[in-house]
Design a protein around this motif. Structure first.
Motif: not given
Ligand code: GAL
Length: 398
Positions: A109, A113-115, A119, A122, A126, A134
């Protein structure tokens, strides 16, 4: 005075739960020249940040042996603090309750990492069915459906890289007639499966076994059963064999041998209709009460997703970065092609997870399918029997 002395003795004898510094035990299978050179980038980063790395290598390309060792440690209640892992197996271990998502989700966070990740990639990392925190970190994207060839051998025989399976067979016949082993191969189940999935993706239909898979077997040499993949790559590097079908960790071996694409060797994807078989190397982090190991997990997760690390590591490893924002200008033409092709394949529905490398299924069904494929490749089992056995294996594992 007496009281102070007693307090000091009690303190000295008490088990140490205090923090000594980040520590990590990493179970992996990166032991070939190219793999070890790439992993060293991570080990050096970890040490430079004050971490202590306990190495747990399990030799055997493709990780079949490492996965058996890992499973045994998990069953015995003694998982390492981190291990190499592939796609769906992340969820399997999460469901067994041994994974520690919260140790690294905070890092993920904080670092956004999400950006930084596609996706789809990613989600693979998770826990809780791909939508929770994650619990694993990706370091690269390997492409499986590649052919690697010795340039001098091809030039000497007036050959260019084949772009169809028929051309591939014709080139192999020319090399065979010239007394060169056409196809460097190691007859191990995962390598047979690697070739199989490239052929299956590229050809399909009823005749693919006969026309390509079976024919390719005839282009290998008698020494291929059991041969390690990097030894087969070495045959291409030395010009003892013409070419090899293998994921782009093979390029790590060319790089480690000081060879350059275009000059010493050539790379082209195996013939297909914009297909791209992908394979992401990830590391997963297991539950631990040891504060040093928790710190080690957090540090390792942060370093692995670092921008510069993903560049340098992948230059050695042969793969492309998992992070989307790493510039490709220092990469060679094979990696640049991979980076462009993955986008084309993604846009045209050609992005396919590798089953031979555990991206499509967990290890149980993967091993069952590999057994059929390798038996077919290494025996006189008919194509019809092999196709039926594959279908039965899929049904039995549903
Ligand atoms: C693959 C892995 C690669 C490479 C290869 C051969 O499964 O993704 O990184 O290590 O095995 O060992």
């Amino acid at each position: 005075m007496k009281k102070i002395l007693i307090a000091l003795i009690v303190f000295a004898l008490a088990p140490s739960t205090s923090f000594a510094g980040p520590k990590i035990e990493v179970l992996h299978w990166w032991t070939s020249g190219g793999e070890a050179a790439a992993l060293k980038v991570l080990k050096d980063d970890f040490a430079a940040n004050g971490g202590e790395w306990l190495d747990m290598p399990v030799t055997g390309g493709g990780g079949d042996a490492a996965n058996v060792t890992l499973k045994a440690r998990i069953v015995a209640g003694d998982p390492p603090s981190a291990s190499q892992i592939k796609g769906p197996t992340i969820q399997e271990y999460d469901q067994e309750g041994v994974v520690a998502p919260y140790n690294i989700d905070a890092i993920a966070q904080a670092e956004g990492w999400d950006s930084l990740l596609d996706p789809m990639i990613a989600a693979v990392h998770k826990c809780q069915n791909n939508s929770g925190p994650y619990c694993a970190a990706p370091v690269n994207i390997h492409r499986i459906d590649w052919m690697w060839a010795n340039k001098e051998v091809f030039d000497n025989n007036n050959l260019s890289m084949p772009t169809t399976w028929d051309e591939l067979n014709a080139a192999a016949d020319t090399l065979k007639a010239a007394g060169i082993i056409p196809f460097a191969h190691g007859g191990q189940p995962w390598q047979d499966a690697t070739v199989f999935e490239a052929v299956a993706m590229g050809v399909g239909g009823n005749n693919y076994y006969k026309n390509c898979f079976v024919k390719l077997q005839g282009y290998t040499d008698p020494g291929s059963p059991g041969r390690d993949w990097n030894v087969a790559t070495g045959m291409v590097i030395e010009g003892k064999a013409g070419f090899q079908i293998m994921g782009d960790w093979a390029k790590g071996e060319f790089t480690a041998a000081g060879k350059s694409p275009g000059w010493d060797y050539m790379c082209v994807p195996t013939p297909s209709n914009n297909g791209y078989l992908y394979n992401v190397d990830s590391f997963i982090f297991y539950k631990t009460d040891d504060p040093d190991k928790v710190a080690g997990q957090k540090l390792l997760a942060k370093l692995m997703m670092g921008k510069n690390f993903q560049k340098v590591f992948n230059l050695y490893k042969g793969s492309i970065p998992a992070r989307l924002d790493v510039p490709m200008d220092e990469f060679d033409d094979c990696a640049k092609a991979s980076n462009a092709d993955i986008k084309t394949a993604g846009a045209s529905g050609g992005l396919v997870p590798s089953f031979a490398h555990g991206m499509a299924q967990g290890n149980t069904i993967k091993s069952a399918l590999q057994d059929v494929i390798t038996e077919h490749f290494n025996s006189d089992m008919s194509s019809v029997d092999a196709a039926n056995a594959l279908a039965d294996t899929v049904l039995a594992n549903m």
